[in-house]
Structure formats: C-alpha cells, structure tokens
Design a protein around this motif. Structure first.
Motif, PDB file in Angstrom:
ATOM      1  N   LEU B 114     -25.724  36.096  98.863  1.00  0.00           N
ATOM      2  CA  LEU B 114     -26.753  37.131  98.880  1.00  0.00           C
ATOM      3  C   LEU B 114     -26.147  38.407  98.311  1.00  0.00           C
ATOM      4  O   LEU B 114     -24.963  38.666  98.463  1.00  0.00           O
ATOM      5  CB  LEU B 114     -27.235  37.399 100.313  1.00  0.00           C
ATOM      6  N   ASP B 115     -26.988  39.207  97.669  1.00  0.00           N
ATOM      7  CA  ASP B 115     -26.494  40.464  97.115  1.00  0.00           C
ATOM      8  C   ASP B 115     -27.605  41.495  97.202  1.00  0.00           C
ATOM      9  O   ASP B 115     -28.769  41.190  96.932  1.00  0.00           O
ATOM     10  CB  ASP B 115     -26.075  40.257  95.649  1.00  0.00           C
ATOM     11  N   ASN B 116     -27.281  42.709  97.657  1.00  0.00           N
ATOM     12  CA  ASN B 116     -28.223  43.813  97.547  1.00  0.00           C
ATOM     13  C   ASN B 116     -27.482  45.129  97.406  1.00  0.00           C
ATOM     14  O   ASN B 116     -26.253  45.182  97.530  1.00  0.00           O
ATOM     15  CB  ASN B 116     -29.231  43.826  98.714  1.00  0.00           C
ATOM     16  N   ALA B 117     -28.212  46.190  97.129  1.00  0.00           N
ATOM     17  CA  ALA B 117     -27.581  47.463  96.761  1.00  0.00           C
ATOM     18  C   ALA B 117     -26.837  48.097  97.924  1.00  0.00           C
ATOM     19  O   ALA B 117     -25.827  48.764  97.725  1.00  0.00           O
ATOM     20  CB  ALA B 117     -28.640  48.420  96.228  1.00  0.00           C
ATOM     21  N   ILE B 118     -27.303  47.892  99.164  1.00  0.00           N
ATOM     22  CA  ILE B 118     -26.668  48.560 100.302  1.00  0.00           C
ATOM     23  C   ILE B 118     -25.502  47.750 100.855  1.00  0.00           C
ATOM     24  O   ILE B 118     -24.415  48.273 101.100  1.00  0.00           O
ATOM     25  CB  ILE B 118     -27.699  48.830 101.418  1.00  0.00           C
ATOM     26  N   ASP B 119     -25.725  46.437 101.053  1.00  0.00           N
ATOM     27  CA  ASP B 119     -24.722  45.618 101.744  1.00  0.00           C
ATOM     28  C   ASP B 119     -23.673  45.042 100.810  1.00  0.00           C
ATOM     29  O   ASP B 119     -22.650  44.531 101.273  1.00  0.00           O
ATOM     30  CB  ASP B 119     -25.407  44.456 102.470  1.00  0.00           C
ATOM     31  N   GLY B 120     -23.915  45.079  99.503  1.00  0.00           N
ATOM     32  CA  GLY B 120     -23.010  44.401  98.591  1.00  0.00           C
ATOM     33  C   GLY B 120     -23.263  42.902  98.624  1.00  0.00           C
ATOM     34  O   GLY B 120     -24.290  42.446  99.114  1.00  0.00           O
ATOM     35  N   ALA B 121     -22.315  42.133  98.104  1.00  0.00           N
ATOM     36  CA  ALA B 121     -22.478  40.686  98.051  1.00  0.00           C
ATOM     37  C   ALA B 121     -21.766  40.028  99.220  1.00  0.00           C
ATOM     38  O   ALA B 121     -20.695  40.470  99.614  1.00  0.00           O
ATOM     39  CB  ALA B 121     -21.916  40.149  96.745  1.00  0.00           C
ATOM     40  N   PHE B 122     -22.379  38.988  99.817  1.00  0.00           N
ATOM     41  CA  PHE B 122     -21.697  38.241 100.871  1.00  0.00           C
ATOM     42  C   PHE B 122     -22.127  36.779 100.849  1.00  0.00           C
ATOM     43  O   PHE B 122     -23.180  36.436 100.309  1.00  0.00           O
ATOM     44  CB  PHE B 122     -21.906  38.870 102.247  1.00  0.00           C
ATOM     45  N   VAL B 123     -21.288  35.920 101.412  1.00  0.00           N
ATOM     46  CA  VAL B 123     -21.407  34.478 101.220  1.00  0.00           C
ATOM     47  C   VAL B 123     -21.436  33.777 102.561  1.00  0.00           C
ATOM     48  O   VAL B 123     -20.763  34.192 103.505  1.00  0.00           O
ATOM     49  CB  VAL B 123     -20.187  33.945 100.428  1.00  0.00           C
ATOM     50  N   ARG B 124     -22.210  32.672 102.669  1.00  0.00           N
ATOM     51  CA  ARG B 124     -22.012  31.728 103.761  1.00  0.00           C
ATOM     52  C   ARG B 124     -21.566  30.416 103.132  1.00  0.00           C
ATOM     53  O   ARG B 124     -22.341  29.759 102.423  1.00  0.00           O
ATOM     54  CB  ARG B 124     -23.288  31.522 104.567  1.00  0.00           C
ATOM     55  N   PRO B 125     -20.318  29.993 103.361  1.00  0.00           N
ATOM     56  CA  PRO B 125     -19.822  28.752 102.750  1.00  0.00           C
ATOM     57  C   PRO B 125     -20.551  27.539 103.335  1.00  0.00           C
ATOM     58  O   PRO B 125     -20.917  27.538 104.515  1.00  0.00           O
ATOM     59  CB  PRO B 125     -18.338  28.724 103.131  1.00  0.00           C
ATOM     60  N   SER B 126     -20.765  26.518 102.512  1.00  0.00           N
ATOM     61  CA  SER B 126     -21.407  25.262 102.929  1.00  0.00           C
ATOM     62  C   SER B 126     -22.703  25.496 103.708  1.00  0.00           C
ATOM     63  O   SER B 126     -22.921  24.946 104.772  1.00  0.00           O
ATOM     64  CB  SER B 126     -20.461  24.421 103.794  1.00  0.00           C
ATOM     65  N   ALA B 127     -23.555  26.372 103.157  1.00  0.00           N
ATOM     66  CA  ALA B 127     -24.787  26.697 103.874  1.00  0.00           C
ATOM     67  C   ALA B 127     -25.802  25.567 103.781  1.00  0.00           C
ATOM     68  O   ALA B 127     -26.546  25.312 104.719  1.00  0.00           O
ATOM     69  CB  ALA B 127     -25.392  27.984 103.320  1.00  0.00           C
ATOM     70  N   LEU B 128     -25.844  24.854 102.646  1.00  0.00           N
ATOM     71  CA  LEU B 128     -26.876  23.839 102.447  1.00  0.00           C
ATOM     72  C   LEU B 128     -26.251  22.556 101.876  1.00  0.00           C
ATOM     73  O   LEU B 128     -25.509  22.607 100.904  1.00  0.00           O
ATOM     74  CB  LEU B 128     -27.941  24.371 101.471  1.00  0.00           C
ATOM     75  N   LEU B 129     -26.573  21.412 102.529  1.00  0.00           N
ATOM     76  CA  LEU B 129     -26.142  20.104 102.023  1.00  0.00           C
ATOM     77  C   LEU B 129     -27.303  19.502 101.251  1.00  0.00           C
ATOM     78  O   LEU B 129     -28.382  19.336 101.806  1.00  0.00           O
ATOM     79  CB  LEU B 129     -25.780  19.188 103.189  1.00  0.00           C
ATOM     80  N   VAL B 130     -27.085  19.173  99.996  1.00  0.00           N
ATOM     81  CA  VAL B 130     -28.163  18.599  99.191  1.00  0.00           C
ATOM     82  C   VAL B 130     -27.834  17.146  98.866  1.00  0.00           C
ATOM     83  O   VAL B 130     -26.739  16.835  98.416  1.00  0.00           O
ATOM     84  CB  VAL B 130     -28.383  19.402  97.899  1.00  0.00           C
ATOM     85  N   THR B 131     -28.791  16.239  99.121  1.00  0.00           N
ATOM     86  CA  THR B 131     -28.630  14.819  98.826  1.00  0.00           C
ATOM     87  C   THR B 131     -29.435  14.478  97.580  1.00  0.00           C
ATOM     88  O   THR B 131     -30.590  14.906  97.444  1.00  0.00           O
ATOM     89  CB  THR B 131     -29.156  13.973  99.995  1.00  0.00           C
ATOM     90  N   GLN B 132     -28.821  13.721  96.662  1.00  0.00           N
ATOM     91  CA  GLN B 132     -29.588  13.298  95.481  1.00  0.00           C
ATOM     92  C   GLN B 132     -29.764  11.788  95.488  1.00  0.00           C
ATOM     93  O   GLN B 132     -28.918  11.047  95.987  1.00  0.00           O
ATOM     94  CB  GLN B 132     -28.915  13.775  94.202  1.00  0.00           C
ATOM     95  N   ASP B 133     -30.894  11.329  94.917  1.00  0.00           N
ATOM     96  CA  ASP B 133     -31.198   9.895  94.949  1.00  0.00           C
ATOM     97  C   ASP B 133     -30.468   9.167  93.834  1.00  0.00           C
ATOM     98  O   ASP B 133     -29.867   8.127  94.029  1.00  0.00           O
ATOM     99  CB  ASP B 133     -32.699   9.679  94.818  1.00  0.00           C
ATOM    100  N   SER B 134     -30.529   9.715  92.628  1.00  0.00           N
ATOM    101  CA  SER B 134     -29.813   9.089  91.517  1.00  0.00           C
ATOM    102  C   SER B 134     -28.868  10.127  90.917  1.00  0.00           C
ATOM    103  O   SER B 134     -29.131  11.317  90.956  1.00  0.00           O
ATOM    104  CB  SER B 134     -30.803   8.601  90.457  1.00  0.00           C
TER     105      SER B 134
END
Lengths: 219, 354
Positions: B114-134
């Motif tokens: 996430l990034d915005n003008a007041i807070d700067g940029a910050f990260v949550r590692p491994s926030a979303l697991l995505v599964t693909q079919d093929s």
C-alpha cells in the motif's frame, strides 16, 4: 616425586581407603538399588523418555553423595599436612581423576541395574558409554571443586547441594539431550558437535578449577 | 574508582540517557502497517475484494494518493482495480486476478503493498495465496507486468518498525534486551573485581564484587520479568519453559548461591577469598549456559532456531538511536547503585573495625 607420581600415589591412597572401609561404595550401591526399586514400584513401566530422566536423576544424586566426602572425610589439620607434603594441585587432580573413575563405574552399575529391572532402552550402547564417560568427568570436576569450596564452611553438606545443583545444570542438560539421541528418542545430525561442546565444558571447568585451587586450600 | 564514585557527571549522564530512552522509546509512534487482510486465499480469474485492517494509517486523510499492489517481486506485480476507503484504518481493495500466474507453481503467495502521501509505502508479506488451475508462466508474465511500482512516498518523522506480531511491544527492546546486556557488563565487572581480590587481598575489591553482583542479580530479575511480560503478548503465556527462560533462571540460582556462600563465613578474609573463587568458577560455568546451550535446543526466543534477533528489520537505525543509549544508561545507573551499596558495605566494615 614429580607431579604425576604424586597424583598416582594419591589416587592409589583414595582407592585403598575406599577398599578398606567399603563404606561409601556399599552405601551408594544400596542407594542406587533402593532408588531403582522405588522408581520401579512407582512407575512399573519406564518408557524410554521416563527412563532417560530417571537414569540421570539417579546418577546425579549418587554422584553428589559419592563426591561430597572428597574434601570432608579427613580433618582439616590432616588436609594441611597433605598440602605441605605434596603439590596441592596434585591433590585436586588426584581427587578429580579418582571421582571420574568412581562415577563412571557408578553410571555403568546404575545402567546395568536399571536395565536388569526395567529393560534396556539404549539403542546405541557405544554412544551411551561415551556419554557416560564424558558426563562422569563433568560431574566429578564440578562436584569435586564445589566439595573443596564447601569443606571450608561448617554446614558443608547443605552448601554442597545449594552450590552444586545450579552449576551442574549446563552439563546435565547436555547429557540428557545427548542420551536422548543414544536412546533414539530424537534424531540429531550434529551429535559430534554436541559431544565436542560437552568435552569443552568439562575441560574449561577443569582448567578454571586448577587455576583457582591455590587460592582455595590455604587457610 | 574511589575518585570516580564521588563525581556526579556520569550519574547525571545515566539519568539523562534513561529519561531520553523513556521519552523517545515510549512516545515515538510505530510506522504504519497492516494488521490483517481477509480473505487470505483466492483463485485465478476471479475478482477478489481484500479487506485491510491498518495500524497507525491515514487512509481517509490521504484518499486521493492511495494506491495498492499485489507483488511477487520487483518485476511482477498487479495494480488494484478499485480502492474503497471505510475509515482511517479500514480499506477494501479489489483485484481482478488474471487467468494465469507468472510462476510455474500451483499456489503462489503475494505481498500486499500500500502507498499513500501521508503514511508512505508499507507491505504485508504473504498477504494473499493464489491458486491457479492450469500453469502457463509466459501467459502470466504478460498479465502481471502491467503495473510498475514507482514514485513511492516516504514517511517522515521518527518512527519504530511495525512487525506484525510484535506491534507496540517492540519498545520492550529498550528494557528487556538492554537490561540483559547491562547485566552481562555488570557481572563481568564483578568478575574483574573477584580476580583483583585474589591478586591483592584488598577488602575493597571484595566489597565491589559483592555490590556489583547484587545489582547484576537485580537486573537479571528485571530482565526475566520484562521477558515474561513480552512472552505473554507474543508467545501467549508468561512462562513456557523455553530454554532461554530456563537457563536464565538457573543463572540467577547460581548467583543467589553466591550470597548463601557469603553468609556462611563470619570472617571477612575467608568470605572474600572463597566467594571470589566461587564467583570466577560460576562465571565460567555460565558461559555454556547462556551462549552455547540455547543453540542446541529449539527455542522461540529471537536468535534461536532461525528466529531473527537484533538485525535486519528488527533493529533499524531509529531503534539503534534509542537502544545503544539504553544499554549505556542502564549500565551507568547500575554502576551508581553498586557504588552506593559498596560505600554502605565499606562503612559497615570500618565501623566494626574501629
């Protein structure tokens, strides 16, 4: 006489004293036997993890009662006479070697008795034997030195326990962990490193004890 | 030493440092961070709405500048389709996941940036697991490179890092960790005085050793208590027989035995000599206890079993600016306490002698 001749004579003297009275060794054998019986009648089945704990508890208490007398059994006047007769360091080294041998014997005896009554869970006897030798060295060095310290006080037996038990825990922790490997309770790929650490602790304590002893025996 | 204990500049320095540590250490805010994201898994080809719970964030105030990405690495990222702001700390981000992932794995984890003008940029590692079919990395590459993460904002002011589990308890670094280091320094000083006593037989050296050991035990107890409180918040309970807790307890027992031994001798000379011998032997027996044994066993404590300790993102430069003064401050205050106790012991001895 040089240092090692003195040491050897002193070890021989300790062994002869022990052999003539057979008081301590007999007491300790009875102690080990009754502990085995109590442990067996209370627990009936000793699973390997429990066996490991019970074994080292028995060895610990047998060791402390075997070593506590090292510097107490003779009067301080006679101790002083020995110090003037031989190199004091030789006296300490002799006690340490004698106690190591005595404790190694006690450990194997406890193993045999406990194994006879409850079955032998040790899967790797040669490793376990090596652990016993290194462990006896650590127990003997620490307890002999603590015995020399507490012999200077009036209530030496109490002080021996108060000073000795916390100090022996580093050695004991390593021993319990290593023998868990010998009992195949856990896998350990760094067993050689751990053995080196145990031997290192033993040698370090022995070195410090030798350096400090000259300040301890004089009164 | 005798001159130094009558001077007051180092005592004042200790007080000033600890006041600084308490003010800055307790008042400086944490960096903005992400406490939780739901859901934590999704499938390719769907439109997923991720609800974000922020900490110390200003989503509402910085509305226009808000941007969000799902990021795999510097080249492969996906910009958010739509961002809905609920409040300063709550946010919903919508991602339209492409049909293929840019990897050849079935399941891949992505970080949320996430990034915005007041807070700067910050990260949550491994926030979303995505599964693909093929699986088709080439197709995925083209779909996932559409968003460049650039022109990130910086957060101004003095802040401490936000580490998801630690939260505000990261401030305990200035108490638990620095008290522990100060204790090691004080016990080492006591060891030096014990050696000095054996060399010179000066009663002063024994009084110093005794006073310093008393303060060391006090710091050890405080370190154990602050550690237990920290463990309550991060490990779930005050005491869990972790190897570090266990060995620290044993270390304290060893030093408490030092005082039992001292009380066993009525005359000063024997008391000093034999307790000095014990103190040196105990210090040597402690080294494997504190530095070697914890490496042999599994532990939850930082610095063991692959857990990070003082390094990387756990101790950034802002924290260093408080942490090092804290170690020095606690050591100086400890030395002050020891010097007071030393003077008391000395007065007691001199009043008996005269």
């Amino acid at each position: 006489m040089n240092f090692w001749q003195e040491t050897w004579t002193l070890i021989y003297r300790d062994a002869v004293l022990e052999w003539r009275t057979k008081y301590a060794i007999g007491g300790i054998i009875l102690y080990v036997l009754s502990t085995v019986v109590v442990a067996y009648s209370a627990l009936i089945r000793l699973d390997p993890p429990v066996w490991n704990a019970v074994y080292w508890i028995m060895v610990l208490f047998a060791a402390i009662s075997a070593v506590v007398k090292s510097f107490i059994q003779e009067s301080s006047a006679r101790q002083l006479y020995y110090y003037s007769l031989v190199n004091p360091a030789a006296l300490l080294v002799a006690k340490m070697i004698y106690n190591t041998v005595l404790l190694t014997g006690l450990c194997f005896l406890t193993w045999a008795l406990l194994g006879l009554l409850t079955g032998n869970p040790v899967k790797n006897p040669s490793l376990f034997s090596l652990i016993i030798v290194l462990g006896s060295l650590g127990l003997a060095v620490t307890f002999t030195f603590i015995s020399a310290i507490s012999a200077k006080t009036h209530n030496s037996a109490t002080l021996m326990a108060v000073l000795g038990f916390p100090l022996i825990i580093p050695v004991l922790l390593t021993l319990v962990r290593l023998s868990a490997v010998a009992l195949r309770l856990m896998q350990d790929t760094s067993i050689d490193g751990d053995m080196v650490i145990l031997a290192g602790i033993d040698l370090m304590l022995m070195g410090v004890a030798l350096v400090l002893f000259p300040f301890l025996w004089r009164d | 030493m005798e001159k130094l204990i009558r001077q007051s500049w180092w005592k004042a320095l200790g007080v000033v440092l600890l006041v600084y540590v308490h003010t800055v250490g307790m008042l400086a805010p944490l960096k903005p961070g992400i406490v939780s994201t739901t859901p934590d898994s999704a499938r390719t080809g769907e439109k997923v709405t991720v609800a974000v719970q922020g900490y110390n964030t200003h989503f509402d105030s910085a509305e226009d500048s808000l941007r969000a990405w799902l990021k795999l690495d510097d080249k492969r990222a996906l910009a958010a389709g739509d961002v809905a702001i609920k409040s300063e700390t709550e946010l919903e981000v919508v991602f339209s996941l492409p049909a293929y992932l840019p990897t050849d794995k079935r399941v891949q984890d992505f970080s949320l940036v996430l990034d915005n003008a007041i807070d700067g940029a910050f990260v949550r590692p491994s926030a979303l697991l995505v599964t693909q079919d093929s699986i088709d990395p080439a197709m995925g590459q083209s779909a996932w490179t559409n968003a460049n993460i650039a022109d990130l904002h910086q957060h101004g002011g003095i802040t401490f890092p936000f580490r998801s589990i630690l939260g505000e308890t990261i401030r305990n670094t200035y108490f638990h960790v620095s008290l522990w280091l100060a204790m090691v320094i004080i016990f080492t000083a006591a060891l030096v005085y014990s050696i000095r006593y054996l060399r010179g037989q000066q009663p002063r050296a024994d009084e110093w050793a005794s006073a310093l050991t008393t303060v060391g035990v006090l710091y050890g107890l405080l370190g154990l208590i602050t550690g237990a409180i920290w463990a309550r918040y991060t490990w779930g309970q005050f005491w869990s027989w972790d190897i570090k807790q266990f060995t620290t307890l044993v270390a304290l027992l060893i030093y408490l035995a030092y005082f039992v031994l001292r009380s066993a001798f009525p005359d000063q000379e024997r008391k000093g000599r034999i307790s000095a011998v014990y103190n040196i032997f105990a210090f040597v027996a402690l080294i494997p206890l504190i530095y070697v044994l914890p490496r042999l066993t599994d532990s939850l404590h930082p610095g063991n079993g692959g857990n990070p300790a003082l390094g990387g993102e756990d101790l950034d430069n802002t924290m260093r600016m408080v942490f090092y003064p804290a170690v020095l401050g606690w050591t100086l205050i400890g030395a002050w306490m020891a010097s007071l106790y030393y003077r008391m012991l000395r007065v007691e001895r001199l009043s008996i002698e005269n």
